[in-house]
Scaffold this active site. Structure first.
Site, PDB file in Angstrom:
ATOM      1  N   TYR A  87       0.857  -1.183   0.000  1.00 24.06           N
ATOM      2  CA  TYR A  87       0.000   0.000   0.000  1.00 24.06           C
ATOM      3  C   TYR A  87       0.893   1.234   0.000  1.00 24.06           C
ATOM      4  O   TYR A  87       1.908   1.283   0.711  1.00 24.06           O
ATOM      5  CB  TYR A  87      -0.864  -0.025   1.257  1.00 24.06           C
ATOM      6  N   ASP A  96      -8.562  -3.239  10.418  1.00 18.95           N
ATOM      7  CA  ASP A  96      -9.538  -4.256  10.040  1.00 18.95           C
ATOM      8  C   ASP A  96      -9.226  -4.824   8.657  1.00 18.95           C
ATOM      9  O   ASP A  96      -9.331  -6.042   8.423  1.00 18.95           O
ATOM     10  CB  ASP A  96     -10.951  -3.693  10.074  1.00 18.95           C
TER      11      ASP A  96
END
Length: 244
Positions: A87, A96
């Protein structure tokens, strides 16, 4: 036994596990966190270990209680995960989403995986067969779509999810159900199709509070499991403690 706790945007979900078997699941308001967790551990005194992840507001009282009463593992960005995080802004990636990606890797090794979490927001997370986390997407969840139509218009009512009977709404309420529900179903099918076209063999996992509501109407083959985040926490606990 292990107590897994997920602090979400609206509720806290928890589950007791015996190895990889989910024994019982719980859901309760955030303001009842310590009371409810204490009751769970009174019912399951052998649940001496705990793991927690959070995207909701800080629950310092619950964290302290778990640290004082269990062998506690907290999941954060510095935890050990079974994938390479590619990312572009890893510090902003939701815990999460990282837990779900970890669960997909640990439960579906060697596969391209797309995890779709149909909760307050819809999150899409893709992990390649080489265990590279590449990212995904975030969009409004089902109830958020209804809330937005009501809040940002003068006359549309506040409705709650209902499966439309046709793709042509014959009233304002039915038109809203068609737009919110069918719109989301088309969105999910479209995302899945894009990944399948690029990566061919993709394991798709649908989870979150609206997973069961949506699953039967989706065109693509998916694994629908509303408990996937809690199960992923359980798998991540064992992985983390093997790799400390």
């Amino acid at each position: 036994m292990l107590l897994a706790v997920d602090i979400g945007n609206t509720k806290i979900k928890a589950a007791v596990f015996e190895d990889n078997a989910l024994v019982e699941k719980f859901s309760f308001p955030q303001e009842e966190a310590v009371t409810q967790v204490a009751e769970i551990l009174k019912k399951y005194p052998r649940a001496t270990k705990s793991i927690l992840s959070s995207v909701g507001k800080e629950q310092n009282e619950l964290l302290l209680w778990l640290k004082n009463n269990t062998l506690f593992t907290g999941i954060n960005h510095t935890s050990v995960f079974p994938f390479t995080n590619k990312y572009a802004t890893p510090a902003t990636l939701g815990i999460d989403r990282m837990v779900l990606a970890a669960g997909a890797v640990l439960q579906h090794p060697g596969k391209n995986r797309l995890v779709i979490d149909a909760g307050t927001c819809i999150t899409y997370d893709f992990v390649s067969g080489a265990d590279d986390y590449l990212g995904g997407a975030i969009s409004p969840g089902l109830q958020l779509r209804y809330n937005a139509m009501h809040t940002f218009t003068a006359k549309l009512p506040l409705l709650y999810p209902e499966m439309p009977q046709s793709f042509t709404g014959n009233s304002t309420a039915q038109s809203m159900h068609v737009g919110a529900v069918n719109g989301l179903l088309h969105e999910i099918d479209g995302f899945v199709q894009q990944y399948v076209e690029q990566y061919q063999d993709v394991t798709v996992i649908l989870t979150g509070g609206d997973a069961d509501f949506l699953a039967k109407r989706l065109k693509n083959t998916i694994f629908a499991n509303s408990n996937f985040l809690l199960e992923s926490l359980n798998h991540l606990y064992h992985y983390t403690n093997r790799n400390d």
